[in-house]
Design a protein around this motif. Structure first.
Motif, mmCIF file in Angstrom:
data_model
loop_
_atom_site.group_PDB
_atom_site.id
_atom_site.type_symbol
_atom_site.label_atom_id
_atom_site.label_comp_id
_atom_site.label_asym_id
_atom_site.label_seq_id
_atom_site.Cartn_x
_atom_site.Cartn_y
_atom_site.Cartn_z
ATOM 1 N N UNK A 287 0.284 -14.770 -12.546
ATOM 2 C CA UNK A 287 1.383 -15.391 -11.793
ATOM 3 C C UNK A 287 1.575 -14.692 -10.456
ATOM 4 N N UNK A 288 1.580 -13.375 -10.463
ATOM 5 C CA UNK A 288 1.788 -12.634 -9.224
ATOM 6 C C UNK A 288 0.601 -12.798 -8.279
ATOM 7 N N UNK A 289 -0.591 -12.804 -8.861
ATOM 8 C CA UNK A 289 -1.782 -12.975 -8.032
ATOM 9 C C UNK A 289 -1.842 -14.380 -7.438
ATOM 10 N N UNK A 290 -1.273 -15.361 -8.138
ATOM 11 C CA UNK A 290 -1.212 -16.724 -7.615
ATOM 12 C C UNK A 290 -0.434 -16.750 -6.308
ATOM 13 N N UNK A 291 0.725 -16.122 -6.288
ATOM 14 C CA UNK A 291 1.520 -16.063 -5.061
ATOM 15 C C UNK A 291 0.772 -15.296 -3.968
ATOM 16 N N UNK A 292 0.184 -14.195 -4.336
ATOM 17 C CA UNK A 292 -0.539 -13.372 -3.373
ATOM 18 C C UNK A 292 -1.707 -14.128 -2.767
ATOM 19 N N UNK A 293 -2.460 -14.821 -3.590
ATOM 20 C CA UNK A 293 -3.654 -15.530 -3.145
ATOM 21 C C UNK A 293 -3.322 -16.650 -2.169
ATOM 22 N N UNK A 355 7.253 3.082 4.625
ATOM 23 C CA UNK A 355 6.425 4.243 4.952
ATOM 24 C C UNK A 355 6.816 5.488 4.156
ATOM 25 N N UNK A 356 8.102 5.801 4.128
ATOM 26 C CA UNK A 356 8.536 7.065 3.513
ATOM 27 C C UNK A 356 8.726 6.977 2.001
ATOM 28 N N UNK A 357 9.165 5.820 1.504
ATOM 29 C CA UNK A 357 9.423 5.685 0.067
ATOM 30 C C UNK A 357 8.159 5.230 -0.675
ATOM 31 N N UNK A 358 7.558 4.153 -0.196
ATOM 32 C CA UNK A 358 6.389 3.609 -0.899
ATOM 33 C C UNK A 358 5.062 4.164 -0.390
ATOM 34 N N UNK A 359 5.051 4.710 0.817
ATOM 35 C CA UNK A 359 3.840 5.332 1.345
ATOM 36 C C UNK A 359 2.798 4.359 1.850
ATOM 37 N N UNK A 360 3.229 3.177 2.331
ATOM 38 C CA UNK A 360 2.301 2.176 2.842
ATOM 39 C C UNK A 360 2.347 2.132 4.362
ATOM 40 N N UNK A 361 1.284 1.567 4.935
ATOM 41 C CA UNK A 361 1.195 1.429 6.384
ATOM 42 C C UNK A 361 1.680 0.067 6.860
ATOM 43 N N UNK A 362 1.371 -0.987 6.083
ATOM 44 C CA UNK A 362 1.705 -2.345 6.502
ATOM 45 C C UNK A 362 2.341 -3.121 5.356
ATOM 46 N N UNK A 363 3.125 -4.143 5.743
ATOM 47 C CA UNK A 363 3.894 -4.889 4.752
ATOM 48 C C UNK A 363 3.018 -5.611 3.740
ATOM 49 N N UNK A 364 1.829 -6.071 4.157
ATOM 50 C CA UNK A 364 1.012 -6.829 3.209
ATOM 51 C C UNK A 364 0.541 -5.958 2.043
ATOM 52 N N UNK A 365 0.540 -4.631 2.236
ATOM 53 C CA UNK A 365 0.175 -3.754 1.123
ATOM 54 C C UNK A 365 1.199 -3.841 -0.001
ATOM 55 N N UNK A 366 2.435 -4.103 0.354
ATOM 56 C CA UNK A 366 3.483 -4.276 -0.645
ATOM 57 C C UNK A 366 3.165 -5.461 -1.545
ATOM 58 N N UNK A 368 0.154 -6.921 -1.884
ATOM 59 C CA UNK A 368 -1.107 -6.728 -2.592
ATOM 60 C C UNK A 368 -0.935 -5.899 -3.848
ATOM 61 N N UNK A 369 0.016 -4.970 -3.816
ATOM 62 C CA UNK A 369 0.261 -4.115 -4.985
ATOM 63 C C UNK A 369 1.368 -4.671 -5.882
ATOM 64 N N UNK A 370 1.823 -5.886 -5.607
ATOM 65 C CA UNK A 370 2.883 -6.527 -6.389
ATOM 66 C C UNK A 370 4.169 -5.690 -6.401
ATOM 67 N N UNK A 371 4.485 -5.102 -5.263
ATOM 68 C CA UNK A 371 5.643 -4.217 -5.166
ATOM 69 C C UNK A 371 6.805 -4.867 -4.417
ATOM 70 N N UNK A 372 6.729 -6.191 -4.146
ATOM 71 C CA UNK A 372 7.759 -6.794 -3.308
ATOM 72 C C UNK A 372 9.154 -6.706 -3.915
#
Length: 519
Positions: A287-293, A355-366, A368-372
């Motif tokens: 389900x999550x990958x469906x939204x991501x894809x 950046x400081x809490x999740x340690x990512x560089x760009x929003x799409x990484x959120x 991709x990791x299903x962290x939204x």
């Protein structure tokens, strides 16, 4: 002796001379046993220029003679092996040593393909039939030879969606690819796009998607401005605006998607638990990958249509941020548009969490990791602590002049109907080509079997007069017909595969682009 399990293409070294000779020598001795090689295999350095000169002039008489003489020798060599005959080393060298490097490699690949399919031939007719059945044309293959290194198969098994690769060198190591520079690197990266999608963050590569099958060179799965999806959405939007009062219309993205039939009424309303009950094969990951894809596709479709209309000065649009808080007097939710100061405060918190809490560089990484969910929940918690805001979301405001909309609507509707008709014709012609190929293939097989049975199972005894009646449609026929259909029949973006039913249903291939609201 059956050697079909052995792959002759593994013998070919693109950086060395005399590959045709090397391959045929190996074939000769594989039918007999161990051997000491007589072929001088030396490294060779060659630029692209000699190949292009050869490819350009391959139809000139001199080069045709070289090709014909060499291919005839190869045929006789292979047939003699089946008969148990030895070969003259000096003649062997005369024909096969020091060939043009690109012709040498192309011919070697032809022979390898042939021998992988069949390595013993009862007659010249048997050989020529097998050679043609491989569907390989020396000239065509040779003209593609310089791309062979850029287009070598890419092994993406070590990549995962959401993975961050440190730099280009590490990426090549993971893919098992040669590290390049300059134009070669540029072409290599373009070839990588056929296998997976990435975003750059400095020197880092962040893997966005990995394709199950490589894309064709002409197909990068992008929607052009002239795509039928865009046209259809424009028409629906124009029809809608032409019947509205006033000159603005503002809806959330989810509402726009539903109104435009990109999603159905269930979108965003069914819980994950309800979706899991649809089928036992569904999981939270599915389900999550469906939204991501589907994120980028939905963005392309919607904003391509909006930008087209904006460029034609039919509309303007704004993406607004709405903040939700509590009305102190009524206790109900209170909505207001974010000011520049409000947007600055939101931006500061978003950067901190990303950046400081999740340690990512760009929003799409959120995503991709299903962290939204975690990402927006942390943002909302901080905004509530600081400002008393519950959450925020995005909406799209469209500004338009109704008279202008009404003027262009009839033409837009007509163009869409033309596009639908054209797609029907293209689909019919492509299907017809497939059916014709199948029919001719069956006809060839039946005729071949008839001739062989007529001559008691001995193809070599079939007279030339009867062989001439045997014709096989080229294996590339369907592909060739599609190319011509795209070039001569298809209107608009020729790389786009459109399905009318899928568009009308709009239930399974489109999903949310922005998850701004965290209700």
């Amino acid at each position: 002796m059956d050697t079909k399990k052995f792959d002759y293409t593994d013998l070919i070294d693109m950086d060395c001379k005399n590959q045709t000779a090397k391959l045929l020598e190996n074939y000769f001795h594989r039918m007999r046993g161990e051997y000491d090689s007589i072929v001088a295999v030396e490294e060779e350095t060659y630029s692209e220029q000699p190949f292009f000169e050869f490819a350009e002039h391959i139809n000139e008489k001199e080069n045709q003679d070289i090709v014909n003489r060499t291919v005839q020798y190869v045929k006789q060599f292979i047939l003699n092996v089946a008969m148990g005959n030895d070969f003259n080393v000096e003649v062997f060298k005369t024909y096969l040593y020091n060939l043009d490097p690109f012709f040498d490699k192309a011919l070697a690949f032809n022979i390898a393909t042939l021998l992988n399919e069949k390595d013993v031939f009862a007659s010249e007719f048997d050989f020529e039939t097998a050679w043609m059945s491989c569907g390989i044309n020396i000239q065509k293959q040779s003209t593609q030879e310089t791309d062979s290194k850029e287009d070598a198969p890419v092994d993406t098994s070590k990549l995962t969606i959401g993975m961050t690769v440190k730099n280009y060198k590490v990426l090549c190591e993971l893919l098992g690819q040669e590290i390049k520079d300059g134009k070669s690197k540029k072409y290599q990266l373009e070839n990588f796009k056929r296998y997976f999608e990435w975003e750059k963050a400095g020197q880092k590569f962040i893997i966005m998607d990995i394709y199950d099958t490589p894309l064709e060179k002409e197909d990068l799965r992008k929607l052009g401005n002239n795509s039928i999806y865009t046209q259809a959405i424009e028409v629906i939007l124009l029809q809608y605006l032409s019947h509205q009062d006033g000159y603005t219309r503002t809806l959330t993205k989810k509402k726009w998607w539903e109104l435009l039939s990109i999603t159905n009424h269930k979108y965003g309303r069914m819980t994950e638990k309800e979706l899991l009950q649809l089928d036992k094969i569904l999981t939270s990951f599915e389900i999550r990958h469906f939204y991501q894809r589907c994120n980028k596709k939905l963005e392309q479709i919607l904003f391509s249509a909006l930008n087209n209309l904006k460029n034609r000065k039919l509309i303007n649009y704004q993406i607004q941020t709405v903040i939700v808080t509590t009305d102190e007097e009524t206790g109900k939710d209170k909505y207001f548009l974010a000011t520049d100061d409000n947007l600055k405060s939101i931006l500061d918190v978003e950067r901190y969490v990303l950046h400081d809490v999740l340690g990512y560089e760009k929003i799409f990484q959120v995503f991709l990791r299903f962290k939204q969910k975690e990402y927006y929940q942390k943002i909302n918690d901080i905004l509530y602590d600081r400002y008393g805001w519950h959450y925020y979301f995005k909406q799209v405001k469209i500004i338009y002049v109704q008279e202008n909309i009404q003027k262009v609507l009839p033409e837009a509707e007509l163009n869409l109907k033309k596009q639908f008709l054209n797609e029907k014709v293209v689909s019919f012609l492509n299907e017809n080509a497939v059916n014709e190929f199948k029919k001719q293939k069956e006809k060839y097989s039946a005729k071949y079997e008839e001739l062989v049975n007529k001559w008691w199972g001995n193809p070599e005894d079939i007279p030339d007069s009867e062989k001439s009646e045997l014709w096989k449609m080229p294996d590339v026929y369907v592909t060739a017909q599609r190319i011509l259909t795209d070039e001569l029949i298809k209107i608009g973006h020729k790389d786009l595969d459109f399905c009318e039913e899928e568009f009308i249903k709009s239930n399974s291939d489109m999903d949310e682009m922005f998850l701004f609201c965290n209700k």
